[in-house]
Design a protein around this motif. Structure first.
Motif, PDB file in Angstrom:
ATOM      1  N   GLY A 245      52.198  43.693  15.503  1.00 44.56           N
ATOM      2  CA  GLY A 245      53.545  43.419  15.010  1.00 44.56           C
ATOM      3  C   GLY A 245      54.326  42.615  16.041  1.00 44.56           C
ATOM      4  N   SER A 246      55.631  42.773  15.996  1.00 43.04           N
ATOM      5  CA  SER A 246      56.460  41.906  16.842  1.00 43.04           C
ATOM      6  C   SER A 246      56.529  42.434  18.277  1.00 43.04           C
ATOM      7  CB  SER A 246      57.872  41.821  16.262  1.00 43.04           C
ATOM      8  OG  SER A 246      58.536  43.034  16.481  1.00 43.04           O
ATOM      9  N   THR A 247      56.862  41.532  19.193  1.00 42.06           N
ATOM     10  CA  THR A 247      57.003  41.918  20.602  1.00 42.06           C
ATOM     11  C   THR A 247      58.151  42.926  20.790  1.00 42.06           C
ATOM     12  OG1 THR A 247      55.969  39.881  21.345  1.00 42.06           O
ATOM     13  CG2 THR A 247      57.401  40.983  22.932  1.00 42.06           C
ATOM     14  N   GLU A 267      48.865  44.060  19.654  1.00 41.34           N
ATOM     15  CA  GLU A 267      48.717  42.628  19.350  1.00 41.34           C
ATOM     16  C   GLU A 267      50.069  42.178  18.828  1.00 41.34           C
ATOM     17  OE1 GLU A 267      48.605  39.594  17.133  1.00 41.34           O
ATOM     18  OE2 GLU A 267      46.993  40.494  15.948  1.00 41.34           O
ATOM     19  N   LEU A 268      50.781  41.429  19.673  1.00 39.31           N
ATOM     20  CA  LEU A 268      52.191  41.157  19.378  1.00 39.31           C
ATOM     21  C   LEU A 268      52.414  39.680  19.036  1.00 39.31           C
ATOM     22  CD1 LEU A 268      53.588  43.388  22.274  1.00 39.31           C
ATOM     23  CD2 LEU A 268      53.096  44.043  19.926  1.00 39.31           C
ATOM     24  N   GLY A 269      53.629  39.242  19.179  1.00 45.11           N
ATOM     25  CA  GLY A 269      53.989  37.899  18.720  1.00 45.11           C
ATOM     26  C   GLY A 269      53.289  36.779  19.474  1.00 45.11           C
ATOM     27  N   GLY A 270      53.225  35.632  18.828  1.00 47.12           N
ATOM     28  CA  GLY A 270      52.657  34.437  19.464  1.00 47.12           C
ATOM     29  C   GLY A 270      53.633  33.278  19.335  1.00 47.12           C
ATOM     30  N   ASN A 271      53.295  32.203  19.971  1.00 51.55           N
ATOM     31  CA  ASN A 271      54.074  30.954  19.834  1.00 51.55           C
ATOM     32  C   ASN A 271      53.093  29.832  20.157  1.00 51.55           C
ATOM     33  OD1 ASN A 271      55.827  28.837  19.881  1.00 51.55           O
ATOM     34  ND2 ASN A 271      57.187  29.669  21.461  1.00 51.55           N
ATOM     35  N   ALA A 272      52.042  29.734  19.314  1.00 51.99           N
ATOM     36  CA  ALA A 272      50.883  28.924  19.677  1.00 51.99           C
ATOM     37  C   ALA A 272      51.208  27.448  19.822  1.00 51.99           C
ATOM     38  CB  ALA A 272      49.794  29.107  18.636  1.00 51.99           C
ATOM     39  N   GLU A 410      58.924  32.131  17.423  1.00 47.89           N
ATOM     40  CA  GLU A 410      57.866  32.001  16.417  1.00 47.89           C
ATOM     41  C   GLU A 410      58.540  31.857  15.042  1.00 47.89           C
ATOM     42  OE1 GLU A 410      55.717  35.684  16.346  1.00 47.89           O
ATOM     43  OE2 GLU A 410      53.860  34.706  15.754  1.00 47.89           O
ATOM     44  N   THR A 411      58.223  30.776  14.310  1.00 49.58           N
ATOM     45  CA  THR A 411      58.884  30.582  13.003  1.00 49.58           C
ATOM     46  C   THR A 411      58.366  31.564  11.956  1.00 49.58           C
ATOM     47  OG1 THR A 411      59.103  28.228  13.463  1.00 49.58           O
ATOM     48  CG2 THR A 411      59.399  28.911  11.189  1.00 49.58           C
ATOM     49  N   PHE A 412      57.066  31.810  11.959  1.00 47.42           N
ATOM     50  CA  PHE A 412      56.417  32.648  10.945  1.00 47.42           C
ATOM     51  C   PHE A 412      56.698  32.104   9.551  1.00 47.42           C
ATOM     52  CE2 PHE A 412      54.350  36.910  10.490  1.00 47.42           C
ATOM     53  CZ  PHE A 412      53.511  36.758  11.578  1.00 47.42           C
ATOM     54  N   GLY A 413      56.486  30.816   9.389  1.00 50.89           N
ATOM     55  CA  GLY A 413      56.693  30.171   8.100  1.00 50.89           C
ATOM     56  C   GLY A 413      56.084  28.784   8.123  1.00 50.89           C
ATOM     57  N   PRO A 414      56.124  28.079   6.980  1.00 49.59           N
ATOM     58  CA  PRO A 414      55.374  26.818   6.848  1.00 49.59           C
ATOM     59  C   PRO A 414      56.087  25.604   7.430  1.00 49.59           C
ATOM     60  CG  PRO A 414      56.418  27.374   4.780  1.00 49.59           C
ATOM     61  CD  PRO A 414      56.783  28.484   5.729  1.00 49.59           C
ATOM     62  N   LEU A 415      56.449  25.691   8.685  1.00 54.64           N
ATOM     63  CA  LEU A 415      57.161  24.605   9.354  1.00 54.64           C
ATOM     64  C   LEU A 415      56.296  24.048  10.484  1.00 54.64           C
ATOM     65  CD1 LEU A 415      59.548  22.903  10.381  1.00 54.64           C
ATOM     66  CD2 LEU A 415      60.430  24.964  11.485  1.00 54.64           C
ATOM     67  N   SER A 482      52.421  38.937  24.635  1.00 54.32           N
ATOM     68  CA  SER A 482      51.696  39.039  23.356  1.00 54.32           C
ATOM     69  C   SER A 482      50.884  40.324  23.285  1.00 54.32           C
ATOM     70  CB  SER A 482      50.761  37.845  23.181  1.00 54.32           C
ATOM     71  OG  SER A 482      51.497  36.709  22.798  1.00 54.32           O
ATOM     72  N   GLY A 483      50.967  41.132  24.321  1.00 59.44           N
ATOM     73  CA  GLY A 483      50.327  42.437  24.248  1.00 59.44           C
ATOM     74  C   GLY A 483      49.109  42.561  25.132  1.00 59.44           C
TER      75      GLY A 483
END
Ligand code: SIN
Length: 505
Positions: A245-247, A267-272, A410-415, A482-483
């Motif tokens: 989930g989220s950080t 396993e937390l957030g990413g910003n790949a 992290e946008t978590f969407g189609p951008l 990110s964990g």
């Protein structure tokens, strides 16, 4: 008013559609009868009323898991492995139905949802084999006539807190190694996608996994969810929490678990970062961005979030990517040919809108998308008046400035925001400037750059000339915020075991 969707009628085996939690081998409503509505994000239709369980029921589930532990852990690894292989085979057999359930509650297109079921099943197969190979050690002792023997034992009851973006695979990625290791589990399924978790509980019941070994508790977001997290973290009968989930939530769970010093894997957030060097095969790189960025409508922790393109190929790449994005078909995932579905809820849409608006205000330009979308609903469901759907068009932005929100969040969407770079060292620095470090990708034909950049990126996973890294056989996980801990791969099962040494004199 929104219509109710008859999910059961879409299934070959309607018994897989359950609307009660699963505790100690029994299907149960919330003890006080309270429910919350579950809706289809593609249509806004209600799918079902789900149990909104209080903390006491989470505690009951933990008690059941604790009671089931001695006999489950006493099975041989071969016996547990055979349960997992049966689950693997049932998941394959019911992939159409499991995929339909997943598609309806989460929104991802049916083909992608079925792909997730295959991915989820692969964790059963991998861990069925890994469970047989949890070798111990004999370590030479410095003291004459003595011996050190190390064995691996199940850690105990595990709390598995799973996300909505992979309603099936993030459960199996945790549950399979836990069960293989001899642990019992309490799954706190996400409010957005409880049905996939319950369908897995049906399969566990069908193959005769004993009561209490697998439990699924459910509740809506808010106070009861927070109370469930607290119970899992504070109850001394739980030995381990595995969370995706989220950080920010990871930080909270870590704090809450400190009173009982649980073993944690997060396993937390990413910003790949997704880097395209000037020598890259651009067609391949476009395919990679599409796979990485638009999988699950951009709602994965490993999605490309910042796309860095070398200045010399920037315009060409932007044009090629835009052409490919035009071909994506947005709509209800149950409809034929749809390749991108809705976001899971309106909060998800709002975040994309915020990121787009912010980037535009700082000089970015929209090449395609940049707005919400109203689906033309076909045969699978009927949209009622005033219902809320959650679509956002796949979007490409150019000239995105480094101080845009999308650069650090992290946008978590189609951008897909395209940033420009000139220099390898500079782009690595930018890629590493994030406080999280889950995945990164880059495209190049230069072998020595490939090694150099892979090693320099501060992440747990690197895709080189590919936008897809997920497999059951790799250690999945991140660094920085990110964990920690790894899921899958040769070390994944260790997260659910302790090493015990016997010093024999
Ligand atoms: C995630 O988004 O957390 C999981 C993605 C994956 O397994 O590929």
């Amino acid at each position: 008013m929104s219509k109710t969707q008859d999910l059961g009628s879409l299934l070959q085996d309607a018994d897989l559609f359950r609307t009660q939690g699963y505790i100690n081998g029994k299907w149960v409503s919330a003890s006080d009868g309270i429910t919350f509505p579950l809706t289809n994000p593609a249509t806004g239709s209600k799918i079902a009323d789900m149990p909104h369980m209080p903390r006491t029921q989470v505690s009951e589930a933990i008690d059941a898991a604790k009671a089931a532990l001695p006999s489950w852990s006493a099975l041989t690894a071969y016996q547990r492995s055979s349960y997992l292989l049966k689950l693997h085979s049932l998941m394959e057999q019911h992939s159409q139905d499991l995929g339909t359930i997943l598609c309806v509650e989460n929104g991802k297109p049916l083909a992608e949802a079925k792909g997730e079921i295959a991915y989820g099943a692969s964790f059963m197969q991998w861990n069925a084999a890994e469970g047989l190979r949890t070798y111990g050690q004999t370590i030479p002792s410095p003291y004459p006539g003595t011996r050190n023997i190390v064995i691996k034992q199940p850690i105990g009851v595990c709390g598995l807190i799973t996300p909505w973006n992979f309603p099936n695979a993030m459960i199996t990625r945790k549950m399979a190694p836990a069960l293989a290791a001899g642990c019992t589990v309490v799954i706190k399924a996400p409010a957005e996608t409880p049905l996939s978790a319950l369908a897995m509980a049906v399969l566990c019941e069908r193959i005769g996994i004993p009561p209490g070994v697998v439990n699924v508790v459910l509740m809506d977001k808010g106070d009861r969810e927070a109370a469930a997290g607290l119970e899992l973290c504070e109850n001394p009968k739980v030995s381990k929490i595995s969370f995706t989930g989220s950080t920010p939530v990871g930080r909270l769970l870590m704090k809450q678990s400190s009173s009982t010093l649980k073993k944690l894997s997060f396993e937390l957030g990413g910003n790949a970062a997704f880097i395209i060097f000037d020598d890259a095969d651009l067609e391949l790189a476009v395919t990679g961005v599409i796979a990485s960025k638009f999988r699950a409508a951009g709602q994965t922790c490993v999605c490309a979030n910042r796309i860095f393109v070398h200045a010399d190929i920037y315009d060409k790449f932007a044009t090629l990517l835009t052409e490919k994005v035009k071909q994506l078909q947005i709509g209800n995932g149950l409809d034929q040919g749809i390749t991108i579905g809705p976001l899971v809820n309106s909060r998800g849409v709002e975040k994309v809108e915020r990121h787009v608006k912010d980037a535009l205000s700082k000089g970015a330009k929209v090449l395609i998308g940049g707005e919400g979308f109203s689906p033309n609903n076909n045969n699978n469901d009927i949209q009622g008046e005033g219902v809320e759907t959650c679509f956002y068009k796949p979007t490409v932005l150019i000239n995105v400035s480094d101080d845009s929100f999308v650069s650090s969040e992290e946008t978590f969407g189609p951008l897909a925001p395209l940033f420009k770079f000139k220099d390898e060292k500079d782009v690595i620095e930018k890629a590493n400037s994030s406080e999280v470090g889950l995945a990164a990708y880059f495209y190049t034909k230069d072998l020595s750059r490939s090694n150099r950049v892979s090693e320099a990126l501060e992440v747990g996973m690197v895709g080189v000339n590919t936008g897809v890294i997920a497999q059951a056989c790799i250690p999945f996980g991140g660094v920085k915020q990110s964990g920690f801990g790894r899921e899958g791969g040769p070390s994944g099962i260790n997260e659910f075991q302790i090493e015990k040494v016997s010093f024999l004199t």
